[in-house]
Design a protein around this motif. Sequence first.
Motif, PDB file in Angstrom:
ATOM      1  N   GLU A 177      10.304 -53.391  29.328  1.00 33.02           N
ATOM      2  CA  GLU A 177      10.402 -54.813  29.854  1.00 33.02           C
ATOM      3  C   GLU A 177      10.017 -55.573  28.193  1.00 33.02           C
ATOM      4  N   TRP A 178       9.066 -55.152  27.493  1.00 26.50           N
ATOM      5  CA  TRP A 178       8.562 -55.676  26.617  1.00 26.50           C
ATOM      6  C   TRP A 178       9.644 -55.204  25.189  1.00 26.50           C
ATOM      7  N   ALA A 179      10.178 -54.120  25.216  1.00 27.03           N
ATOM      8  CA  ALA A 179      11.135 -53.723  24.283  1.00 27.03           C
ATOM      9  C   ALA A 179      12.626 -54.290  24.431  1.00 27.03           C
ATOM     10  N   CYS A 180      13.240 -54.529  25.637  1.00 22.16           N
ATOM     11  CA  CYS A 180      14.051 -54.940  26.003  1.00 22.16           C
ATOM     12  C   CYS A 180      14.175 -56.439  25.625  1.00 22.16           C
ATOM     13  N   TRP A 181      13.330 -57.363  26.081  1.00 17.58           N
ATOM     14  CA  TRP A 181      13.428 -58.550  25.601  1.00 17.58           C
ATOM     15  C   TRP A 181      12.873 -59.027  24.365  1.00 17.58           C
ATOM     16  N   GLY A 182      11.889 -58.185  23.799  1.00 23.43           N
ATOM     17  CA  GLY A 182      11.508 -58.349  22.517  1.00 23.43           C
ATOM     18  C   GLY A 182      12.392 -58.076  21.556  1.00 23.43           C
ATOM     19  N   SER A 183      13.274 -57.132  21.704  1.00 26.01           N
ATOM     20  CA  SER A 183      14.602 -56.644  20.800  1.00 26.01           C
ATOM     21  C   SER A 183      15.742 -57.898  20.695  1.00 26.01           C
ATOM     22  N   LEU A 184      15.647 -58.393  21.980  1.00 29.97           N
ATOM     23  CA  LEU A 184      16.669 -59.392  22.319  1.00 29.97           C
ATOM     24  C   LEU A 184      16.407 -60.914  21.470  1.00 29.97           C
ATOM     25  N   ALA A 185      15.122 -61.031  21.614  1.00 26.67           N
ATOM     26  CA  ALA A 185      14.626 -62.369  21.219  1.00 26.67           C
ATOM     27  C   ALA A 185      14.383 -62.037  19.607  1.00 26.67           C
ATOM     28  N   SER A 186      14.171 -61.020  18.980  1.00 24.24           N
ATOM     29  CA  SER A 186      14.068 -60.724  17.682  1.00 24.24           C
ATOM     30  C   SER A 186      15.605 -60.865  16.856  1.00 24.24           C
ATOM     31  N   TRP A 187      16.531 -60.363  17.578  1.00 21.87           N
ATOM     32  CA  TRP A 187      17.753 -60.591  17.125  1.00 21.87           C
ATOM     33  C   TRP A 187      18.006 -61.927  17.077  1.00 21.87           C
ATOM     34  N   ALA A 188      17.815 -62.733  18.061  1.00 25.61           N
ATOM     35  CA  ALA A 188      18.097 -64.415  18.031  1.00 25.61           C
ATOM     36  C   ALA A 188      17.582 -64.787  17.005  1.00 25.61           C
ATOM     37  N   LEU A 189      16.112 -64.551  16.765  1.00 26.81           N
ATOM     38  CA  LEU A 189      15.311 -65.319  15.643  1.00 26.81           C
ATOM     39  C   LEU A 189      15.834 -64.747  14.140  1.00 26.81           C
ATOM     40  N   ASP A 190      16.374 -63.523  13.988  1.00 33.00           N
ATOM     41  CA  ASP A 190      16.780 -63.004  12.881  1.00 33.00           C
ATOM     42  C   ASP A 190      18.277 -63.248  12.493  1.00 33.00           C
ATOM     43  N   HIS A 191      18.826 -64.033  13.516  1.00 32.06           N
ATOM     44  CA  HIS A 191      20.363 -64.408  13.322  1.00 32.06           C
ATOM     45  C   HIS A 191      20.706 -65.891  13.658  1.00 32.06           C
ATOM     46  N   PRO A 192      19.817 -66.781  13.144  1.00 33.90           N
ATOM     47  CA  PRO A 192      19.808 -68.223  13.664  1.00 33.90           C
ATOM     48  C   PRO A 192      21.231 -68.740  13.451  1.00 33.90           C
ATOM     49  N   ALA A 193      22.010 -68.374  12.390  1.00 26.14           N
ATOM     50  CA  ALA A 193      23.156 -69.024  12.286  1.00 26.14           C
ATOM     51  C   ALA A 193      24.369 -68.160  13.360  1.00 26.14           C
ATOM     52  N   ASP A 194      24.212 -67.213  13.820  1.00 25.92           N
ATOM     53  CA  ASP A 194      25.128 -66.763  14.719  1.00 25.92           C
ATOM     54  C   ASP A 194      25.231 -67.757  15.806  1.00 25.92           C
ATOM     55  N   PRO A 195      26.454 -67.969  16.451  1.00 24.87           N
ATOM     56  CA  PRO A 195      26.673 -68.917  17.421  1.00 24.87           C
ATOM     57  C   PRO A 195      25.995 -68.198  18.928  1.00 24.87           C
ATOM     58  N   ALA A 196      25.810 -66.894  18.784  1.00 26.49           N
ATOM     59  CA  ALA A 196      25.309 -66.293  20.127  1.00 26.49           C
ATOM     60  C   ALA A 196      23.663 -66.406  20.125  1.00 26.49           C
ATOM     61  N   SER A 197      23.152 -66.791  19.030  1.00 31.97           N
ATOM     62  CA  SER A 197      21.461 -66.462  18.891  1.00 31.97           C
ATOM     63  C   SER A 197      20.977 -67.575  20.266  1.00 31.97           C
ATOM     64  N   ALA A 198      21.564 -68.719  20.327  1.00 32.19           N
ATOM     65  CA  ALA A 198      20.667 -69.320  21.159  1.00 32.19           C
ATOM     66  C   ALA A 198      20.721 -68.695  22.533  1.00 32.19           C
ATOM     67  N   GLN A 199      21.747 -68.251  22.886  1.00 34.11           N
ATOM     68  CA  GLN A 199      22.299 -67.543  24.033  1.00 34.11           C
ATOM     69  C   GLN A 199      21.163 -66.315  24.314  1.00 34.11           C
ATOM     70  N   ALA A 200      21.065 -65.701  23.122  1.00 34.05           N
ATOM     71  CA  ALA A 200      20.339 -64.505  23.204  1.00 34.05           C
ATOM     72  C   ALA A 200      18.960 -64.643  23.533  1.00 34.05           C
ATOM     73  N   LEU A 201      18.486 -65.706  22.899  1.00 32.38           N
ATOM     74  CA  LEU A 201      17.183 -66.156  22.907  1.00 32.38           C
ATOM     75  C   LEU A 201      16.714 -66.806  24.186  1.00 32.38           C
ATOM     76  N   GLU A 202      17.665 -67.640  24.782  1.00 29.38           N
ATOM     77  CA  GLU A 202      17.433 -68.163  26.368  1.00 29.38           C
ATOM     78  C   GLU A 202      17.298 -66.812  27.417  1.00 29.38           C
ATOM     79  N   THR A 203      18.488 -65.850  27.039  1.00 29.71           N
ATOM     80  CA  THR A 203      18.440 -64.853  27.972  1.00 29.71           C
ATOM     81  C   THR A 203      17.191 -64.026  27.799  1.00 29.71           C
TER      82      THR A 203
END
Length: 249
Positions: free
Chosen positions: A191-217
């Motif tokens: 669980e930590w790996a899955c949601w940590g990886s997704l959150a990290s991607w969102a934080l690393d790509h703030p300009a990506d239109p999908a980053s907010a959705q990824a972080l919320e997910t």
Amino acid sequence: MSREQISMIAHAGHPIKSPLDDHSVSRLLEHGLPRGDERVLDLGCGTAEWLLRALETHPHLRAEGVDVSEVALTQARRAAGELGVGERLDLHRQEAADFVSAQAFDLVISVGATHAFGGLLPTLAAARKHLAPGGRVLIGESFWGCEPSPAAIEAFGDLADLATTVDHVVADGWTPVHGHVSTRSELDSYEWACWGSLASWALDHPADPASAQALETATVARSQWLHGYRDSFGFLCLVLRQTPETTGK
């Protein structure tokens, strides 16, 4: 961002899409592949991580995988090429429940994919159709380790407890020859790996239109785990052989 894209990012650091560590995966494959020259089929293979590991450690083995995701299969083909096992791996894009092969397989794998068949016993029925005489099935299924909360039931449905799950398998004509119940460490690490990886991607790509959705997910999923099913959810893997009197079932 599609569910498929979210899943690919979430599992970047945990390519086995189940709560199992590398040692557990290796032990399960050891029990599923006693000779090392088997033909292996993975129904719902995703990125074919189980098959890639088996092929890498067993040079005389051949494998086939079935999945609906072209993105996952493309990643699997690329990884197989990098490992030098691509010539021994055939991948098919279609519903696993509809897959038909003229070949019989010594090991049929379906870990964490029973939803594709409508449950545990329908998955075993599908595996039986592909199994060579004396073959084995490696299956992974969820269960309730204790009384689930309403939120947990909403997330995973009507699961049985561990003993009842095994009883259903045995009553269906199978004999467990090895099993593994995911530990608390494996469950939490997944669980930590899955949601940590997704959150990290969102934080690393703030300009990506999908980053907010990824972080919320990631935030919602982590909360559902911690507040909903962490204390009750369990995961079981079994290596099965057909019980003799039901071999012709």
